[in-house]
Motif scaffolding. Structure first.
Motif, short mmCIF file in Angstrom:
data_model
loop_
_atom_site.label_atom_id
_atom_site.label_comp_id
_atom_site.label_asym_id
_atom_site.label_seq_id
_atom_site.Cartn_x
_atom_site.Cartn_y
_atom_site.Cartn_z
N GLY A 180 -124.15 18.17 -63.60
CA GLY A 180 -123.53 18.05 -62.28
C GLY A 180 -122.25 17.22 -62.31
O GLY A 180 -122.25 16.06 -61.90
N VAL A 181 -121.21 17.80 -62.88
CA VAL A 181 -119.88 17.17 -62.79
C VAL A 181 -118.93 18.20 -62.20
O VAL A 181 -119.04 19.38 -62.50
CB VAL A 181 -119.35 16.66 -64.16
N MET A 182 -118.00 17.75 -61.36
CA MET A 182 -117.14 18.70 -60.64
C MET A 182 -115.92 19.04 -61.48
O MET A 182 -114.78 18.75 -61.13
CB MET A 182 -116.75 18.09 -59.29
N ARG A 192 -111.41 17.98 -59.95
CA ARG A 192 -111.71 16.61 -59.51
C ARG A 192 -112.15 15.76 -60.73
O ARG A 192 -111.79 14.61 -60.87
CB ARG A 192 -112.85 16.71 -58.50
N CYS A 193 -112.95 16.36 -61.61
CA CYS A 193 -113.42 15.65 -62.82
C CYS A 193 -112.36 15.72 -63.90
O CYS A 193 -111.79 16.78 -64.15
CB CYS A 193 -114.71 16.29 -63.30
N ILE A 194 -112.11 14.59 -64.55
CA ILE A 194 -111.08 14.57 -65.60
C ILE A 194 -111.69 14.63 -67.00
O ILE A 194 -111.00 14.43 -67.99
CB ILE A 194 -110.19 13.31 -65.47
N ARG A 195 -112.97 14.90 -67.08
CA ARG A 195 -113.69 14.98 -68.38
C ARG A 195 -113.42 13.72 -69.21
O ARG A 195 -112.70 13.75 -70.22
CB ARG A 195 -113.27 16.23 -69.14
N CYS A 196 -114.00 12.62 -68.81
CA CYS A 196 -113.73 11.36 -69.51
C CYS A 196 -114.94 10.94 -70.35
O CYS A 196 -115.97 11.60 -70.34
CB CYS A 196 -113.35 10.28 -68.50
N ASN A 197 -114.81 9.82 -71.05
CA ASN A 197 -115.88 9.36 -71.95
C ASN A 197 -116.76 8.30 -71.30
O ASN A 197 -117.58 7.69 -71.96
CB ASN A 197 -115.29 8.83 -73.26
N THR A 198 -116.58 8.05 -70.01
CA THR A 198 -117.39 7.02 -69.34
C THR A 198 -118.11 7.65 -68.16
O THR A 198 -117.80 7.37 -67.00
CB THR A 198 -116.50 5.85 -68.86
N CYS A 199 -119.08 8.52 -68.48
CA CYS A 199 -119.80 9.23 -67.41
C CYS A 199 -121.27 8.82 -67.40
O CYS A 199 -121.75 8.23 -66.44
CB CYS A 199 -119.66 10.74 -67.65
N ASP A 200 -121.98 9.08 -68.50
CA ASP A 200 -123.41 8.78 -68.58
C ASP A 200 -123.62 7.27 -68.56
O ASP A 200 -123.21 6.56 -69.49
CB ASP A 200 -123.92 9.39 -69.90
N PRO A 203 -120.63 4.59 -63.08
CA PRO A 203 -120.30 5.27 -61.82
C PRO A 203 -118.98 6.02 -62.00
O PRO A 203 -118.16 5.63 -62.84
CB PRO A 203 -120.14 4.12 -60.82
N CYS A 204 -118.78 7.08 -61.25
CA CYS A 204 -117.54 7.86 -61.40
C CYS A 204 -116.48 7.33 -60.45
O CYS A 204 -116.61 7.46 -59.22
CB CYS A 204 -117.80 9.34 -61.13
N LEU A 205 -115.45 6.78 -61.03
CA LEU A 205 -114.36 6.17 -60.24
C LEU A 205 -113.66 7.18 -59.35
O LEU A 205 -113.16 6.84 -58.28
CB LEU A 205 -113.37 5.53 -61.23
N VAL A 206 -113.62 8.44 -59.79
CA VAL A 206 -112.88 9.45 -59.00
C VAL A 206 -113.82 10.35 -58.19
O VAL A 206 -113.41 11.40 -57.70
CB VAL A 206 -111.95 10.30 -59.91
N TYR A 207 -115.07 9.91 -58.02
CA TYR A 207 -116.05 10.62 -57.18
C TYR A 207 -116.22 12.08 -57.59
O TYR A 207 -116.33 12.97 -56.74
CB TYR A 207 -115.64 10.53 -55.70
N ALA A 208 -116.23 12.32 -58.91
CA ALA A 208 -116.37 13.71 -59.37
C ALA A 208 -117.75 13.97 -59.97
O ALA A 208 -118.02 15.07 -60.42
CB ALA A 208 -115.30 14.01 -60.42
N LYS A 209 -118.60 12.95 -59.98
CA LYS A 209 -119.97 13.18 -60.44
C LYS A 209 -120.79 13.64 -59.24
O LYS A 209 -120.60 13.14 -58.12
CB LYS A 209 -120.54 11.88 -61.01
N SER A 210 -121.68 14.58 -59.46
CA SER A 210 -122.52 15.06 -58.36
C SER A 210 -123.62 14.04 -58.11
O SER A 210 -124.73 14.17 -58.62
CB SER A 210 -123.14 16.41 -58.73
N VAL A 320 -115.02 13.65 -76.49
CA VAL A 320 -114.86 12.77 -75.33
C VAL A 320 -116.10 12.87 -74.44
O VAL A 320 -116.74 11.87 -74.11
CB VAL A 320 -113.59 13.18 -74.53
N PHE A 321 -116.45 14.09 -74.06
CA PHE A 321 -117.61 14.30 -73.17
C PHE A 321 -118.68 15.00 -74.01
O PHE A 321 -118.62 16.20 -74.25
CB PHE A 321 -117.19 15.17 -71.98
N GLN A 322 -119.65 14.20 -74.45
CA GLN A 322 -120.55 14.68 -75.51
C GLN A 322 -121.81 15.36 -74.98
O GLN A 322 -122.45 16.13 -75.68
CB GLN A 322 -120.95 13.46 -76.36
S1 SF4 Z 1 -117.13 9.94 -64.84
FE1 SF4 Z 1 -116.31 11.35 -63.32
S2 SF4 Z 1 -114.35 12.06 -64.17
FE2 SF4 Z 1 -115.51 11.15 -65.88
S3 SF4 Z 1 -116.61 12.92 -66.79
FE3 SF4 Z 1 -118.01 11.97 -65.28
S4 SF4 Z 1 -117.66 13.13 -63.41
FE4 SF4 Z 1 -115.92 13.56 -64.76
#
Ligand code: SF4
Ligand SMILES: Cc1cc2nc3c(=O)[nH]c(=O)nc-3n(C[C@H](O)[C@H](O)[C@H](O)COP(=O)(O)OP(=O)(O)OC[C@H]3O[C@@H](n4cnc5c(N)ncnc54)[C@H](O)[C@@H]3O)c2cc1C
Length: 535
Positions: A180-182, A192-200, A203-210, A320-322
């Motif tokens: 669930g990432v946008m 909205r999601c920038i596919r970053c390495n700090t997800c799991d 918290p998602c700084l850009v509100y792109a995590k569902s 980056v996003f594993q």
């Molecule tokens: S933290 Fe947010 S921007 Fe980064 S991968 Fe997760 S959903 Fe995407």
């Protein structure tokens, strides 16, 4: 009717409570949501692995007690959206077979009082609401459904694709994790999601995590009939004269006590805190705790047996996003071990900062930095079985006591062995079989050295079932002992299965939500839709 009386009170805003609030909000009924935490502040610290992973910046500072009387610093989060603010958003359906009795090496995983088919359409609704990205038909244990995922799977990066190809060549069925990432990979500029390495775990700084705040609570409070009180800690529930109804919800807010009431009260504080709340609400009419004539409240605590296994290779892993690949080939067993073993997937890419917090023995000739740059960081989950002695109680000082003895451990060690075997068969084009240096089992620790998995997947403490003697909730998740009390967080699970729990909690909240809409005489909404992602 007073200002403090509502049609429905929902306590807690995580996967269960947040989803339910979203579902009930359009009904026009007066709904009060009580959340002990505040919003996660939006700040750069959201994505700082030193602060988040090492210092446990957003974790509760509460201490609980373990079975030996030692302090326990739980890795859990009290915020609007609950633990979904921090989760990895791997959104799995339980397997169809998980709803039936299953014989494990370590004992019996009991049947649920509902079947997969009862929950199927709610799984579909939850997948739509939480914008799950996945591909049907890849996972050999996937339960049946006619509906595709609402969004295509998040693609593998090169190193993970290579591993997926290697696994497939060796006869496994690797698949894309439903997540669930946008993320809009076709149009990254508008994603909205920038596919970053700090997800799991972040918290998602850009509100792109569902998560339940962004997708559910924020939407629910747009309705004028819905009120959210943050920093509102529910201390106890009080029943009226008959003992059959919750009359008062006692809340601590700004240092003083306030009392609210509702026709229907829904508890959704997470499996540990919900059990604690019911136990703390003991009274003359309910001496063992509210809804606890069965004496099961707090018992059968489960949280999965999880481990992180790092495979260090000569080849770097610049992913980056594993968290895109999983393997379920050993979920129900194998020829040489005919018992369920569990689920193999990934955590977010570990970095050197995080490794420092709980470093395993360092691989020969590697520094932590090098290890982080070369590791594949697997996450293994096996089912733990419901044991009545694994339980939440309240200590004399009012603190939560969590007693837990792991079980079904042979299944987990066999799963670890299967992964090691599978890794041996991978064959890199540069280094051949020699590329792979070894697998390190590792507990990931945060500041107070508590395993990450400690309570992340908590469930089972207020189980549902047909028999009021052996379960606290009925099939609609209403307390057997009370007429207006429901529980919709992870507590209702009679067994923990071996995939991540959140989608099942969300789907069940939608199912219970339909029951409540019927009870309230409001319309059921057949199609739960999330708001459209920017794409
Ligand atoms: S933290 Fe947010 S921007 Fe980064 S991968 Fe997760 S959903 Fe995407
Ligand atoms: C780091 C991490 C990664 C995870 N990754 C995944 C994943 O990839 N996939 C997955 O399926 N699951 C994952 N999980 C687990 C998932 O987040 C939980 O299963 C899910 O959030 C549980 O939902 P819940 O409604 O039971 O409780 P929660 O989401 O914990 O919500 C409970 C809420 O109740 C509030 N509350 C508690 N007590 C009170 C009180 N007395 N009064 C008022 N409010 C109260 C809390 O503040 C919280 O907001 C992860 C968890 C963590 C921590």
């Amino acid at each position: 009717m007073t200002d403090t009386h509502y049609d429905v009170i929902i306590i807690g805003t995580g996967a269960g409570g947040g989803t339910l609030a979203y579902h009930l909000a359009p009904s026009g009924k007066r709904i009060l949501i009580l959340e002990r935490g505040d919003y996660v502040p939006r700040e750069k610290a959201n994505w700082d692995s030193q602060l988040v992973n090492v210092e446990g910046h957003y974790n509760t500072k509460e201490t609980w007690i373990d079975k030996d009387g030692k302090d326990l610093h739980p890795h859990t989060n009290y915020y609007v959206g609950g633990n979904t603010k921090f989760y990895g958003a791997a959104l799995f359906r339980l397997r169809k077979e998980d709803f039936s009795e299953l014989r494990h090496h370590g004992g019996i995983s009991p049947a649920w009082p509902i079947t997969y088919d009862d929950l199927e359409r709610y799984y579909t609704q939850a997948e739509n609401l939480y914008q799950v990205h996945g591909n049907r038909g890849e996972d050999p244990t996937e339960p049946p459904t006619r509906t595709p995922y609402p969004y295509p799977a998040v693609s593998h990066e090169a190193r993970i694709q290579q591993l997926s190809d290697d696994f497939a060549r060796s006869g496994l069925n690797p698949f894309h994790v439903p997540i669930g990432v946008m993320l809009n990979e076709k149009d990254r500029h508008r994603s909205r999601c920038i596919r970053c390495n700090t997800c799991d775990g972040f918290p998602c700084l850009v509100y792109a995590k569902s998560d339940a705040q962004v997708l559910c609570v924020d939407e629910a409070v747009k309705h004028p009939n819905v009120v959210l009180l943050t920093n509102a800690l529910v201390k106890r529930l009080e029943t009226g004269f008959s003992g059959r109804e919750v009359k008062n919800v006692v809340v601590e807010r700004d240092g003083s006590l306030e009392t609210y009431s509702a026709d229907i009260v829904v508890v959704s504080c997470g499996a540990i805190n919900s059990a604690a709340l019911l136990l703390r609400s003991a009274s003359e009419k309910h001496p063992r705790g509210l809804a606890n004539s069965s004496d099961v409240v707090g018992r059968h605590y489960m949280g999965h047996t999880n481990s992180i296994m790092m495979a260090i290779s000569k080849c770097p892993n610049p992913t980056v996003f594993q968290k895109t690949l999983a393997v379920n080939d050993f979920y129900f067993g194998a020829k040489d071990f005919p018992h369920p073993m569990g689920h193999i997937s990934f955590v977010g890419k570990l970095d050197a900062v995080t490794l420092k917090a709980g470093a395993p023995a360092i691989a020969p000739n590697f520094t932590l930095e090098l290890m982080a740059n070369h590791s594949l960081d697997f996450w293994l989950t096996s089912e733990d079985l419901p044991d009545p002695e694994n339980r939440v109680t309240i200590g004399r000082d009012g603190k939560i006591v969590l007693a837990y003895t792991p079980n079904n451990l042979v299944a987990h060690s066999r799963l670890q062995a299967k992964l090691k075997e599978a890794m041996k068969q991978t064959n890199c084009s540069i280094h051949g079989h020699e590329c792979h240096q070894g697998l390190f089992g590792r507990n990931l620790y945060v500041g107070q050295r508590i395993p990450l998995a400690g309570v992340a997947h908590q469930n089972g403490t207020i189980r549902f079932g047909h028999d009021p003697k052996t379960s606290a909730l009925d099939v609609n998740c209403k307390a057997h002992d009370l007429d207006n009390l429901y529980v919709v967080d992870g507590s209702f699970f009679p067994s923990s299965a071996a995939v991540n729990p959140a989608l099942t909690i969300m789907a069940n909240a939608l199912r219970v939500g339909d029951h409540l809409l019927g009870r309230l005489g409001a319309e059921r909404s057949e199609n739960v839709q999330g708001f459209a992602m920017v794409d």
